[in-house]
Design a protein around this motif. Structure first.
Motif, mmCIF file in Angstrom:
data_model
loop_
_atom_site.group_PDB
_atom_site.id
_atom_site.type_symbol
_atom_site.label_atom_id
_atom_site.label_comp_id
_atom_site.label_asym_id
_atom_site.label_seq_id
_atom_site.Cartn_x
_atom_site.Cartn_y
_atom_site.Cartn_z
ATOM 1 N N UNK A 1 -38.535 38.047 11.671
ATOM 2 C CA UNK A 1 -37.848 39.072 10.891
ATOM 3 C C UNK A 1 -38.215 39.038 9.410
ATOM 4 N N UNK A 2 -38.349 37.831 8.863
ATOM 5 C CA UNK A 2 -38.522 37.720 7.421
ATOM 6 C C UNK A 2 -39.473 36.573 7.089
ATOM 7 N N UNK A 3 -40.688 36.879 6.579
ATOM 8 C CA UNK A 3 -41.185 38.239 6.347
ATOM 9 C C UNK A 3 -41.583 38.904 7.656
ATOM 10 N N UNK A 4 -41.569 40.237 7.722
ATOM 11 C CA UNK A 4 -41.971 40.923 8.957
ATOM 12 C C UNK A 4 -43.408 40.554 9.318
ATOM 13 N N UNK A 5 -43.592 39.923 10.479
ATOM 14 C CA UNK A 5 -44.891 39.357 10.817
ATOM 15 C C UNK A 5 -44.966 39.043 12.298
ATOM 16 N N UNK A 6 -46.209 38.843 12.790
ATOM 17 C CA UNK A 6 -46.466 38.467 14.167
ATOM 18 C C UNK A 6 -47.144 37.100 14.155
ATOM 19 N N UNK A 7 -46.721 36.232 15.074
ATOM 20 C CA UNK A 7 -47.201 34.853 15.107
ATOM 21 C C UNK A 7 -47.650 34.477 16.515
ATOM 22 N N UNK A 8 -48.434 33.403 16.595
ATOM 23 C CA UNK A 8 -48.823 32.848 17.887
ATOM 24 C C UNK A 8 -48.485 31.366 17.934
ATOM 25 N N UNK A 9 -48.293 30.876 19.150
ATOM 26 C CA UNK A 9 -48.051 29.442 19.394
ATOM 27 C C UNK A 9 -48.713 29.086 20.715
ATOM 28 N N UNK B 1 -26.612 32.107 13.110
ATOM 29 C CA UNK B 1 -27.851 32.884 13.095
ATOM 30 C C UNK B 1 -27.591 34.371 13.356
ATOM 31 N N UNK B 2 -26.356 34.785 13.151
ATOM 32 C CA UNK B 2 -25.993 36.174 13.399
ATOM 33 C C UNK B 2 -26.218 37.101 12.229
ATOM 34 N N UNK B 3 -26.658 36.555 11.098
ATOM 35 C CA UNK B 3 -26.955 37.380 9.927
ATOM 36 C C UNK B 3 -28.458 37.569 9.823
ATOM 37 N N UNK B 4 -28.894 38.829 9.711
ATOM 38 C CA UNK B 4 -30.309 39.166 9.691
ATOM 39 C C UNK B 4 -30.668 39.816 8.364
ATOM 40 N N UNK B 5 -31.888 39.527 7.907
ATOM 41 C CA UNK B 5 -32.428 40.207 6.740
ATOM 42 C C UNK B 5 -33.805 40.742 7.089
ATOM 43 N N UNK B 6 -33.983 42.062 6.999
ATOM 44 C CA UNK B 6 -35.265 42.707 7.253
ATOM 45 C C UNK B 6 -35.541 43.666 6.106
ATOM 46 N N UNK C 1 -27.811 42.801 8.032
ATOM 47 C CA UNK C 1 -26.898 43.285 9.053
ATOM 48 C C UNK C 1 -26.482 42.108 9.930
ATOM 49 N N UNK C 2 -25.435 42.319 10.701
ATOM 50 C CA UNK C 2 -24.903 41.278 11.580
ATOM 51 C C UNK C 2 -25.083 41.687 13.033
#
Length: 431
Positions: free
Chosen positions: A325-333, A232-237, A242-243
């Motif tokens: 991160x992908x898609x850029x968003x805010x969530x609730x739980x 899980x060290x690879x990010x896409x935004x 980036x790593x």
């Protein structure tokens, strides 16, 4: 915040509350936004000295966290931002935002101009926390530009007068030259400001450090769930990759429910899992002698998020907020439900404005209403060195929680289930 902006602020909320069809789709408004940060200096001479010494390089500063204080003597809240010193050119590492969007050093500029050379000041601050006792807690890494100038230190300021009321310097039994103390949460017993614990995440050497404020001591806990996941060290935004291999970053405390035990929810940045531990476990310093805490006391939820999240926060009703991160968003739980993607519900999504939510806070306003404040940034462009002042890079968002959750499934958990229902099932009680 100017008078005109105040009028807009309250008009917006009035319309949002009574004419839902006029609300923006995300129900989060942008309070501040910048292409690059600007700063207030005591005078022009001080600014020129900072420029000459490269203590101030325009365009270098990157905001990471936001905090908000509502003050009884004014309509406008006081907004705090942190700007860690990843390298040279960051004149202020913790500041307040004025009505023009400029940042002034907090509590004043003298705490920042030393650039780490005077350990009585502030070296590099990633995140803060304001507690119910009106104290601003500040976690200073002591590390500027990769050099450990000072020991990490935890400070608290009385927001009634902006005076320092507590300072704790960590000793080398709980940190090393690779440590990164960048996230903190404050655990205060209701009605007793003296009974305070602070939980600090060491993102770089994968640990939690507990500070017992009343006894002025600390201890370090290690566990396999504090580590990042290599997969899980690879990010896409926003299409950029980036790593990062960062450990514990996101942390949130459950509400008080009439006893001394709460739950700390946490996750590594480089992960898609969420973990939970009772605070009674963290407060038990006997685990200091055991490098691997009993795995039955710190647990991971079986299901996962779809991708990585940075920070998180929980409101008084046990509802957690986090950014993806992908898609850029805010969530609730809602913590009365199982932790899985069926129970994650979107609060907001915007590929441009909600990239990398590095600061997420639940704030109480003067009416006792809770608000969600979020700081987002083009952090992926900081990592890839592609940041440009020709576009907006940093934003602070805010919204009243009853408004942003209107009709959200997060408000309607299964009947007769308290918050932390799921955590109670999987987290064994402390002995």
């Amino acid at each position: 915040m100017s008078y005109g902006f105040q009028r807009f602020f309250f008009l917006f909320y009035y319309l949002a509350c009574f004419w839902p069809e006029l609300r923006a789709e995300s129900n989060l408004r942008i309070v501040n936004q910048w292409a690059e940060l600007e700063f207030v200096f005591p005078d022009e001479e001080t600014k020129q000295i900072a420029l000459t010494k490269r203590h101030y390089v325009p365009g270098k500063s990157v905001p990471i966290d936001v905090d908000v204080q509502y003050r009884k003597d004014t309509l406008s809240p006081r907004i705090f931002v942190t700007t860690p010193r990843f390298g040279e050119g960051r004149p202020v590492t913790l500041g307040t935002v004025d009505e023009n969007g400029k940042i002034s050093g907090y509590p004043d500029y003298s705490w920042h101009e030393n650039q780490g050379q005077n350990c009585e000041g502030l070296t590099s601050v990633f995140r803060t926390a304001i507690d119910e006792c009106n104290r601003l807690w500040v976690m200073d890494t002591g590390n500027g530009g990769g050099t450990q100038h000072c020991s990490p230190q935890l400070l608290a300021f009385d927001l009634d007068n902006d005076k320092l009321v507590y300072r704790y310097r960590f000793n080398q039994s709980v940190y090393n030259e690779r440590s990164g103390f960048i996230t903190l949460v404050v655990d205060v017993r209701p009605g007793d400001c003296g009974d305070t614990y602070v939980y600090v995440a060491d993102v770089s050497t994968y640990a939690l450090v507990v500070v017992d404020v009343a006894r002025n001591r600390s201890w370090r806990l290690t566990h396999r769930l504090f580590y990042p996941f290599p997969s899980r060290g690879n990010f896409t935004v926003d299409g950029e990759n980036f790593e990062l291999m960062d450990g514990v970053m996101g942390m949130a405390l459950s509400p008080w429910r009439g006893n001394s035990d709460r739950f700390l929810y946490f996750h590594a940045l480089s992960s898609t899992t969420e973990n939970v531990v009772r605070t009674s476990v963290l407060k038990n310093d006997s685990f200091l002698a055991d490098p691997n805490v009993d795995p039955k006391l710190i647990r991971v939820f079986p299901d996962e998020r779809p991708n990585q999240a940075a920070t998180e926060a929980m409101d008084r009703n046990g509802i957690m907020y986090f950014g993806l991160m992908d898609p850029p968003s805010i969530w609730c739980w809602n913590s009365a439900t199982e932790y899985n993607q069926r129970n994650f519900h979107q609060v907001a999504e915007d590929r441009e404005t909600l990239q990398f939510a590095s600061g997420v806070k639940v704030i109480n306003n003067l009416k006792g209403e809770q608000e969600l404040w979020v700081l987002t940034s083009s952090f992926q462009r900081v990592i890839t060195k592609s940041l440009s002042s020709n576009r907006t890079n940093f934003r602070i968002h805010a919204g009243k929680i009853p408004v942003i959750l209107a009709r959200s499934p997060c408000l309607f958990p299964p009947k007769n289930r308290p918050d932390d229902y799921y955590a109670n099932i999987i987290a064994a009680p402390a002995e």
